[in-house]
Design a protein around this motif. Sequence first.
Motif, PDB file in Angstrom:
ATOM      1  N   ALA A   1     -44.177  59.942 -10.680  1.00 31.77           N
ATOM      2  CA  ALA A   1     -43.873  59.991  -9.241  1.00 31.77           C
ATOM      3  C   ALA A   1     -43.747  61.441  -8.782  1.00 31.77           C
ATOM      4  O   ALA A   1     -44.239  61.816  -7.712  1.00 31.77           O
TER       5      ALA A   1
ATOM      6  N   ASN B   1     -46.078  63.398  -6.086  1.00 32.50           N
ATOM      7  CA  ASN B   1     -45.392  63.953  -4.921  1.00 32.50           C
ATOM      8  C   ASN B   1     -45.603  65.456  -4.757  1.00 32.50           C
ATOM      9  O   ASN B   1     -45.382  65.998  -3.689  1.00 32.50           O
TER      10      ASN B   1
ATOM     11  N   LYS C   1     -41.895  57.086 -15.529  1.00 29.30           N
ATOM     12  CA  LYS C   1     -42.200  56.781 -14.119  1.00 29.30           C
ATOM     13  C   LYS C   1     -41.783  57.931 -13.200  1.00 29.30           C
ATOM     14  O   LYS C   1     -42.443  58.229 -12.213  1.00 29.30           O
TER      15      LYS C   1
ATOM     16  N   ILE D   1     -39.898  52.426  -8.763  1.00 28.13           N
ATOM     17  CA  ILE D   1     -41.153  52.259  -8.025  1.00 28.13           C
ATOM     18  C   ILE D   1     -42.292  51.829  -8.947  1.00 28.13           C
ATOM     19  O   ILE D   1     -42.365  52.241 -10.107  1.00 28.13           O
TER      20      ILE D   1
ATOM     21  N   SER E   1     -42.696  58.356   1.868  1.00 24.07           N
ATOM     22  CA  SER E   1     -43.592  58.453   0.725  1.00 24.07           C
ATOM     23  C   SER E   1     -42.868  58.879  -0.557  1.00 24.07           C
ATOM     24  O   SER E   1     -43.459  58.937  -1.597  1.00 24.07           O
ATOM     25  N   GLU E   2     -41.587  59.185  -0.437  1.00 23.14           N
ATOM     26  CA  GLU E   2     -40.863  59.573  -1.644  1.00 23.14           C
ATOM     27  C   GLU E   2     -40.623  58.352  -2.524  1.00 23.14           C
ATOM     28  O   GLU E   2     -40.154  57.324  -2.056  1.00 23.14           O
ATOM     29  N   PRO E   3     -40.973  58.468  -3.787  1.00 25.71           N
ATOM     30  CA  PRO E   3     -40.832  57.298  -4.647  1.00 25.71           C
ATOM     31  C   PRO E   3     -39.377  56.949  -4.922  1.00 25.71           C
ATOM     32  O   PRO E   3     -38.537  57.837  -5.035  1.00 25.71           O
TER      33      PRO E   3
END
Lengths: 237, 95
Positions: free
Chosen positions: B15, B19, B11, A166, A160-162
Amino acid sequence: MRDKLDLLMLNNDEKLKIEEKFLATLSLISCEELREVQAYLQKEGVNITKAREIKVLANSKDEIAKKFSILNEIHETDIYRNDATMINRNVIDIYKKIQYCKQIGKKYRREDGTYEPFLFSEKLWQEAVSKSPVMNIEEVNTHLEESPKIEGLVKEEVKSEPEEAIDTDKYMDIKEYNNQNHDIDELDAKTTDFATIRKELEGQLAELDALSNGIEFNDEISFADLEPESYGMGRAS
Amino acid sequence: MKFLEKYDFNKEEIADFLNNSPKKLIDAIKDNKKLVCENINYLKELGVTNYQQIFLEYYDMFLMDHSNFVKIFSKYEPQDLIEKLKKNIKIVEYL
């Protein structure tokens, strides 16, 4: 909402801040969830004392317990006791960074036991690592990709880590998809597949039964029956 | 969360935010995108230069009713507020 506020063990100033600015988190959780999470945190020695920390309570007890168990492997759960908001951070990321610091002998805790901020901010981390005499950033990234091995947890979290380029919208879609209850038709399709396989196997069994008809099997076979002579073969001299 | 890009979040920041935030709150922000945008926009138009940083730290606050959100910041002289926020975003808690 008043009941939930009363459940929080905060002083009146902090409660006022919640009422004025941070009430959204409380509206997303039930009194029961709140009690459960708070009891777990207290058991682990984490106290929510600031209004800004209540967003931690938006996690489920199981999510928090999972994070504790990961950091407990390396005896670093203090990180959460020093600052409860760290519970919201990606635990695998923190785990990897601490492991790496340990490997290269880089200090990540201050004298008073608090943690160096480079463990939590990607920018500070990259700066800290770039200054490291041991590896450059590319080597560190490769190294971190390969470690650590936490049973059954790393794979899922790492996935799930971008990545750098991404598409964040796409990322959310996948996240959403994983959290949705999938269409029951999908399950039906799988069930049908199993039923078909079972049917085929049953058909093959029936054929085997038919083939074995007329063949008599002797339950009692002696060792003599197994001797080569018994089926026409001579012994080697 | 692409809507954050309109407010100059890069971005990486988005992200990172996804997260490191509880899912329940991320969902609430997505469901109340219009309200969140209104509140971000208010800070931006007020001239708060580090509004992205404020959002990333106090995102739960951006789910406040817009008029209440405005009330918090409009109590102060804008230029003074902008300067103080620039020096330390933690003052948000005490406004």
